[in-house]
Structures are given as structure tokens and as C-alpha cells.
Design a protein around this motif. Sequence first.
Motif, PDB file in Angstrom:
ATOM      1  N   GLY A   1     -53.815 -67.600   0.844  1.00  0.00           N
ATOM      2  CA  GLY A   1     -53.966 -67.813  -0.595  1.00  0.00           C
ATOM      3  C   GLY A   1     -54.247 -69.259  -0.935  1.00  0.00           C
ATOM      4  O   GLY A   1     -55.062 -69.568  -1.818  1.00  0.00           O
ATOM      5  N   PHE A   2     -53.607 -70.174  -0.211  1.00  0.00           N
ATOM      6  CA  PHE A   2     -53.827 -71.605  -0.433  1.00  0.00           C
ATOM      7  C   PHE A   2     -55.232 -72.014   0.005  1.00  0.00           C
ATOM      8  O   PHE A   2     -55.874 -72.853  -0.630  1.00  0.00           O
ATOM      9  N   SER A   3     -55.703 -71.419   1.101  1.00  0.00           N
ATOM     10  CA  SER A   3     -57.070 -71.703   1.569  1.00  0.00           C
ATOM     11  C   SER A   3     -58.098 -71.252   0.535  1.00  0.00           C
ATOM     12  O   SER A   3     -59.103 -71.938   0.294  1.00  0.00           O
ATOM     13  N   ALA A   4     -57.845 -70.097  -0.070  1.00  0.00           N
ATOM     14  CA  ALA A   4     -58.750 -69.595  -1.105  1.00  0.00           C
ATOM     15  C   ALA A   4     -58.813 -70.562  -2.284  1.00  0.00           C
ATOM     16  O   ALA A   4     -59.902 -70.875  -2.797  1.00  0.00           O
ATOM     17  N   SER A   5     -57.652 -71.055  -2.695  1.00  0.00           N
ATOM     18  CA  SER A   5     -57.610 -71.984  -3.829  1.00  0.00           C
ATOM     19  C   SER A   5     -58.328 -73.283  -3.509  1.00  0.00           C
ATOM     20  O   SER A   5     -59.133 -73.780  -4.310  1.00  0.00           O
ATOM     21  N   LEU A   6     -58.039 -73.848  -2.342  1.00  0.00           N
ATOM     22  CA  LEU A   6     -58.628 -75.132  -1.984  1.00  0.00           C
ATOM     23  C   LEU A   6     -60.143 -75.039  -1.864  1.00  0.00           C
ATOM     24  O   LEU A   6     -60.871 -75.932  -2.328  1.00  0.00           O
ATOM     25  N   ALA A   7     -60.636 -73.975  -1.253  1.00  0.00           N
ATOM     26  CA  ALA A   7     -62.087 -73.811  -1.107  1.00  0.00           C
ATOM     27  C   ALA A   7     -62.766 -73.756  -2.476  1.00  0.00           C
ATOM     28  O   ALA A   7     -63.810 -74.387  -2.690  1.00  0.00           O
ATOM     29  N   ALA A   8     -62.172 -73.007  -3.403  1.00  0.00           N
ATOM     30  CA  ALA A   8     -62.753 -72.897  -4.734  1.00  0.00           C
ATOM     31  C   ALA A   8     -62.727 -74.240  -5.457  1.00  0.00           C
ATOM     32  O   ALA A   8     -63.706 -74.628  -6.117  1.00  0.00           O
ATOM     33  N   VAL A   9     -61.620 -74.973  -5.335  1.00  0.00           N
ATOM     34  CA  VAL A   9     -61.508 -76.284  -5.979  1.00  0.00           C
ATOM     35  C   VAL A   9     -62.557 -77.242  -5.415  1.00  0.00           C
ATOM     36  O   VAL A   9     -63.253 -77.943  -6.177  1.00  0.00           O
ATOM     37  N   ILE A  10     -62.692 -77.297  -4.103  1.00  0.00           N
ATOM     38  CA  ILE A  10     -63.664 -78.195  -3.476  1.00  0.00           C
ATOM     39  C   ILE A  10     -65.071 -77.849  -3.925  1.00  0.00           C
ATOM     40  O   ILE A  10     -65.881 -78.735  -4.246  1.00  0.00           O
TER      41      ILE A  10
END
Length: 311
Positions: free
Chosen positions: A67-76
Motif C-alpha cells: 500500500g505504501f509503494s502504491a502511494s509513493l509511486a503515485a506521488v512521484i
Amino acid sequence: MTTITLNRFGTLVAFVLLCIGFSIAAPQAFASQANIFNLVQQMATLAIVATAATLVMTIGEFDLSVGFSASLAAVICFVLFGQGYDVWLAVPIALLTGIAAGAANGVLVARFGIPSFVATLALGTILSGLAFGISGGESLFRAVPGGFKALGRGDVFGVPVLAFWIVAVLGLASFVLTQTEFGRHLRAIGGNAQAARLAGLPIMRDVIITFAAAGGLAALAGLLLAARLGSVQHTMGEPLLLPAYAAVFIGTTASPTGTPTVAGTLLGVAITGVLVNGMTIVGVEPFIQRILTGVLIIVAVLLRRLGRSAA
């Protein structure tokens, strides 16, 4: 009906009963074409994250950072959009971020022997901090190219675009796990890692690749969710974690061996998605929905253990 038959087909029966129940309770809303379209869109990102969890669970591990990877990818990705980068550069960079995070998990688990619960939870916390720092804790929604939004919106001949992502991702994952040597390696590692090691399988390499693939899928899910919503928050992917693992555990009850399969996970996603969607339509409070999701996981695990003891 035997216990094993109930375990294998009871999950499918439960899905059918859920659909019938919600169709009776809210026929104009639940069974409408618009809601089915919306349901598929809601299920798409969950299905992809659940597929990532399925890959990792196949080798007997867990990844709590998806879930954290999904968030970070979208933010980047959205930050890069704001800096003038186009889709063809921003999206690959965001995906590579997820792959790199997953590979780091794999190294911590396979090379240093850190339990996957600990390693992925720690790295997930780091990723969460990075997402917050990069976004400044604010919602990002400006300078988003129309081509990016098309990845998660609209339809093709009446079929939601996200449905094609479900078919592509789950189809590829199923092929890899069931029809390739790499997939056989993963099942061997999950079945008995020590025996796989004695057989000369490249366990470290395969574990790292598996976690890297899971990270990449999580990043893809985050990007598709961002494309559908048109905006990003640094916590947007975190609510996917619990439902994703709920879907995988539910899916194992439909497996003859009680192990994760892509087909079982898809059924688990369908049950989870229909349950949440239906409860929302009939007005069930959000906290009750969370409680029932937790109960579903417990029931799924108990059914899997019951199936193993009866086999």
C-alpha cells in the motif's frame, strides 16, 4: 457435501449469495449498469495489489509495504507531472520506484534473513515518510496529462478500461505461476524452502525477483488509482493493504491445496469488492465494514485450516 467440497465451492456459493442478497436489498442501485461499471473500477486496483500479495504469499512470505509503494509511486508520478515531465517518462520512473522498493524488501528477507513482516513493515514506514515528504502532505491534482487519466478512466465498447488491466495483470501472473519454470520455483520455495535449497534452486534470486514484481504491481495499482481519481494523496494506497490480503486468504479456501492462486484471489477480490460496495449502497456504517472485513479474514483462515485437516 463433504468438508473439502464445502471449502472449495462454498466460496463461490458465498459470492453468488452476496450478489443475490444485495440485488434484492437494493435492486435499483446494486444491479444497475452504472454500479457494475463502478464496481469493476473499484475492484481493479484491489485486484492488482492482491495479485502482488499472491506472488509473495506463494513463496511463504508477506509484503506489508504494498500500500505504501502504491502511494509513493503515485506521488512521484504527479510531482514529475508538476515539473513538466510527460507520461512516457514519469510513469516508468514511478514504476521503477515500486520495483526498487520491492527488490529492497527481497534483499532484506533473502540476503539478511529478516522476517518479511518486519522488513516490509519497516520499509513501508520509510516509503510512507518519503511520500509525505515529497508531497508536503498535500493533495496533488494539477498539471495531470489527459493521456495519463485515460489509463484509468472511460471504457472500450462499454467495458471499463480498468477491466482490461485486471485481465492483463492477472492473466500474466497466472501464466507465470502455473506455466513457467520460475513459477514452479516459487511454489517449491513456498512448499519447503529447505528442500528447494537442497535441490539447488536459486532461492535468493527468486525471492528478490518476487518482491520486486510485487512492488512493481503495487506501484501500477497506485498509478491506475491516481489516473481514475485525477488526484493523489500520500496515504491513498494504504487502505488497499487489508482488503488485498483478505482477498488472498478468501481465495485460498477455493484452492484444492489451500495455497494462494490467481484465480482464487480474483474470486476473493470479487467477494470483498461486492461486500463493500453492497454495504455502502444499503447504508452500512464504514466502521462496520471494517469489522466485517476482519471477520472475513479470520473465517477464511479457519476454513483453510479446516480444509487442510480434512484432506
